[in-house]
Scaffold this active site. Structure first.
Site, short mmCIF file in Angstrom:
data_model
loop_
_atom_site.label_atom_id
_atom_site.label_comp_id
_atom_site.label_asym_id
_atom_site.label_seq_id
_atom_site.Cartn_x
_atom_site.Cartn_y
_atom_site.Cartn_z
N ASP B 23 0.86 -1.18 0.00
CA ASP B 23 0.00 0.00 0.00
C ASP B 23 0.90 1.23 0.00
O ASP B 23 1.72 1.40 0.89
CB ASP B 23 -0.87 -0.04 1.28
N ASP B 121 -3.01 2.66 -5.87
CA ASP B 121 -2.00 2.70 -4.82
C ASP B 121 -1.90 1.43 -3.97
O ASP B 121 -1.16 1.42 -2.99
CB ASP B 121 -2.22 3.92 -3.92
N GLU B 122 -2.59 0.38 -4.29
CA GLU B 122 -2.42 -0.85 -3.52
C GLU B 122 -2.65 -2.10 -4.38
O GLU B 122 -3.37 -2.06 -5.36
CB GLU B 122 -3.30 -0.88 -2.27
#
EC number: 2.7.7.7
Lengths: 380, 385
Positions: B23, B121-122
């Protein structure tokens, strides 16, 4: 208004008229049935504004045991009026309009009083010029309906395709239906006067109307009269008038879609092939891809279905003869089932041109009077 | 669990996999800080300033400094402004974020192709068997974090465990730039100590219900029978009973199926006439169709989106009995939907056409060219316009 009639005779006509009455109409009076009693007999009318049916019960036909004591008219709620008549105890029944449109229905010791509506509020049916009419043979026309309605679209996204295109010219009637994945076409000859034969009619009648019409047609009748106006069609037998609205718009030209070349032709018994297709479709229905595959080779015809989620099926299909090249193609088995059922028990020919071109089913005894066309499924 | 005559065996735990959840720390805000070092140490809020939008925007991300004021993502920009008036409001530069996200994914791909991105983003990574032949998932996670830093100068947090559920909890455990490893032998203890709201799927509403039932931690959850949880929470109860026992067999899905394909266009000049709208719909359907065929997909549901001059936005969908792929059919359906709900007098600033309910194109029902002549006529008409 007051009349007495044989209950079963009344019930039969009531059932015919009821076909036009929908309980889900937005116009309240159309949930009712209009009854008119005059010196000649009873007229029953029902309508959902797409279809209107008018049935006549003549006084002169003795089997009806119709006696009219007082002429007049009334509109009664069709659904429970029908239920009441069905459940009355005696062989005859009497209907009488009392004060303020209250109507009594009596049979032996049973007596109902229900609220009616003033018949003057019932809308008028179209007046159709009966001069321009022609006769259709009932049995053949019923066949035409049953064989074509299967291919009509049931989806409103293209309203015109929910109808059957009927073209009358050169002393024959051509009926076509297609939902753009399959097509059914039937031609029957008509006997016409030279004057009638000059004219051409091209109309699109809702499939739903024709399905209902077919149900009202008694096999005892020999011919049915058809009259066409700009936006209505009337089918008329001796004591039944069936009106339907026509669909607006231009029906696509389908003639160019029927392939005139054949690369492979196989003769099957329609009923046997239907059995095989039904088995193969058992799994395809469960799976995501409702597709079966047909492999045609000179010595062996195989049908198979593969649905990764459930399993697969394979069957060798019995056939009578095969000519032309080997071919492999896939199709939606539901279309094939509908088409085969329309042939009933007879020998048919299935003619293929390519795995990605439509194929056709025709009676084995050559002729162009009945064609079912199905588009295959392209697999990747 | 016993239901009627039936007895169900207790579910068993599979600890054979090695899963990493990575993350990026306050991703969008960190990118902005990287691009503009003046922002360092200041509260950064990725949203347009509420003064510019009349208070309409939503916070996409806030950096750790801004979070101290209670600002968090999905909050209205107006509320964020009230909490943190001196915050630096920055409109998102999403093309840049996408480009960086792709760079980060390249790092992952050095180790495994079993990557399931959840957003920019993850992502989950299954490194049970990996391209480097490394035994230790912890070592891989460390290397990935270092390589991301070297490549894009951004920090990330990682969680390592034997399933996706625990790996995600772990990455959240020490932030920013943290690495938390939860081996199978520690998992149950970790889960039992967890507050109940950390369990995936427990939202606001079910949290209230949990509290009513005196369930506050994993331990409380663990004490409840499967039947009881199913009774109160349905399918989620079934899943929670397993999760608190460390059971989550959901695989890492590298090819998440696309559910819809659509295109939309914003018009600087408000569309005021129907022919304009129809012409734009035709352009959009052509684009959607080409994207469908590029992705080898077909779908049954057509959706149009209309945003009027006054920003009112409406959508309307139509589900067909068959798959649409042909551009004429797609255009026809989109056009019909417009006729059904479109109000040209309101002026149109945005139009969108989407096909949803997508399935892979393993087969295609061939369509009779009923409207071919008609369609080509229409094209001529629009050209004349």
């Amino acid at each position: 208004m007051k009349f007495t009639i044989k209950r079963t005779a009344f019930l039969n006509r009531l059932a015919d008229v009821q076909r036009a009455i929908s309980s889900r109409t937005t116009i309240p009076i159309l949930t009712g049935i209009k009854i008119i009693a005059d010196r000649d007999g009873l007229t029953l009318t029902g309508s959902d504004s797409d279809i209107s049916i008018e049935a006549f019960i003549p006084i002169e036909e003795e089997s009806n045991q119709l006696e009219i004591e007082e002429t007049g008219a009334i509109v009664l709620q069709a659904r429970f009026f029908n239920e009441i008549v069905r459940k009355l105890p005696e062989e005859t029944m009497t209907v009488e309009v009392l004060d303020r449109f209250q109507t009594s229905i009596t049979s032996a010791s049973a007596s109902f009083t229900i609220n009616g509506i003033d018949a003057n509020n019932y809308p008028h049916l179209p007046v159709i010029d009966e001069n321009e009419s022609f006769h259709l043979p009932v049995n053949l026309f019923k066949q035409v309906i049953n064989q074509t309605v299967i291919a009509a679209s049931s989806h409103e996204s293209r309203p015109i395709l929910t109808g059957i295109n009927i073209v009358i010219e050169n002393e024959q009637l051509l009926a076509v239906a297609t939902d753009s994945h399959r097509l059914s076409q039937r031609v029957i000859p008509l006997s016409m006067t030279p004057e009638q034969a000059q004219k051409t009619y091209n109309v699109v009648i809702p499939a739903k109307s024709l399905i209902e019409l077919a149900k009202t047609l008694e096999d005892t009748a020999e011919t049915i009269e058809m009259m066409v106006t700009e936006n209505q069609v009337l089918f008329k037998t001796e004591n039944l008038y069936f009106y339907s609205r026509l669909l607006e718009g231009r029906y696509p030209d389908t003639n160019r879609l029927i392939p005139d070349q054949t690369a492979t032709s196989v003769e099957f018994d329609a009923h046997t092939l239907l059995g095989s297709i039904e088995r193969a479709s058992l799994l395809s229905h469960e799976g995501k891809n409702n597709v079966v595959k047909l492999s045609v080779n000179p010595d062996r015809i195989k049908i198979s279905g593969n649905s990764p989620e459930v399993g697969n099926v394979e069957e060798e299909v019995a056939f009578k003869s095969m000519t032309g090249e080997s071919i492999d193609l896939s199709f939606n088995p539901d279309y094939m089932k509908d088409a085969l059922r329309a042939f009933g028990q007879m020998d048919i020919k299935v003619k293929f041109t390519s795995p990605v071109r439509p194929f056709i089913l025709v009676p084995a005894a050559e002729g162009k009077e009945f064609i079912q066309l199905i588009t295959p499924v392209r697999t990747f | 669990m016993d239901i009627g005559l039936l007895h169900f065996d207790e579910p068993k735990r599979d600890t054979s996999r090695k899963i990493i959840h990575v993350d990026m720390d306050a991703f969008f805000a960190s990118v902005e800080e990287r691009e503009n070092p003046n922002l360092k140490g200041k509260p950064v809020i990725i949203a347009r300033h509420p003064k510019e939008t009349g208070g309409k925007g939503v916070v996409a991300t806030a950096n750790y400094e801004a979070r101290k004021y209670g600002v968090h993502s999905a909050m209205s920009a107006q509320r964020a402004f009230e909490l943190c008036p001196h915050g630096q409001f920055i409109p998102g530069h999403f093309d840049l974020y996408r480009a960086i996200s792709a760079q980060v994914r390249e790092v992952f791909r050095r180790y495994t192709d079993m990557i399931e991105p959840l957003s920019l983003d993850e992502a989950y990574l299954d490194v049970t068997s990996n391209k480097m032949g490394l035994k230790s998932a912890t070592l891989i996670a460390q290397r990935i974090q270092r390589e991301i830093w070297e490549k894009v100068h951004l920090t990330s947090s990682a969680g390592v465990s034997y399933n996706k559920f625990i790996a995600k909890l772990a990455s959240d455990f020490h932030k920013p730039a943290g690495l938390t490893v939860i081996p199978p032998e520690d998992a149950l203890q970790f889960l039992r100590e967890l507050p109940i709201e950390k369990f995936y799927g427990v939202g606001k509403k079910s949290l209230e219900k949990m509290h009513e039932l005196n369930i506050f931690t994993g331990e409380d959850l663990y004490q409840r029978s499967e039947l009881e949880l199913i009774h109160h929470f349905g399918k989620m109860g079934y899943s929670l009973y397993r999760k608190v026992r460390g059971i989550d067999n959901a695989p890492v899905q590298p090819f998440r199926e696309r559910k819809s394909i659509g295109k939309e266009d914003t018009y600087h000049q408000i569309l005021r006439t129907e022919p304009e709208v129809i012409a734009e719909l035709r352009k959009l359907t052509v684009k959607v169709q080409s994207s469908l065929s590029k992705n080898q997909k077909h779908g049954k549901t057509v959706v149009i989106k209309i945003r009027y001059a006054d920003f009112e936005t409406v959508t309307k969908r139509m589900t067909l009995p068959h798959y649409v792929r042909d551009k004429e059919e797609l255009f026809f359906q989109a056009q019909n939907l417009w006729y059904e709900i479109g109000m040209i007098e309101k002026g149109v600033r945005l139009l969108g056409v989407t096909v949803t309910g997508l399935d892979p194109l393993t087969f295609e029902n061939i369509v009779l060219p009923l409207w071919e002549a008609e369609a080509s006529n229409k094209e001529i008409e629009t050209e004349n316009d």
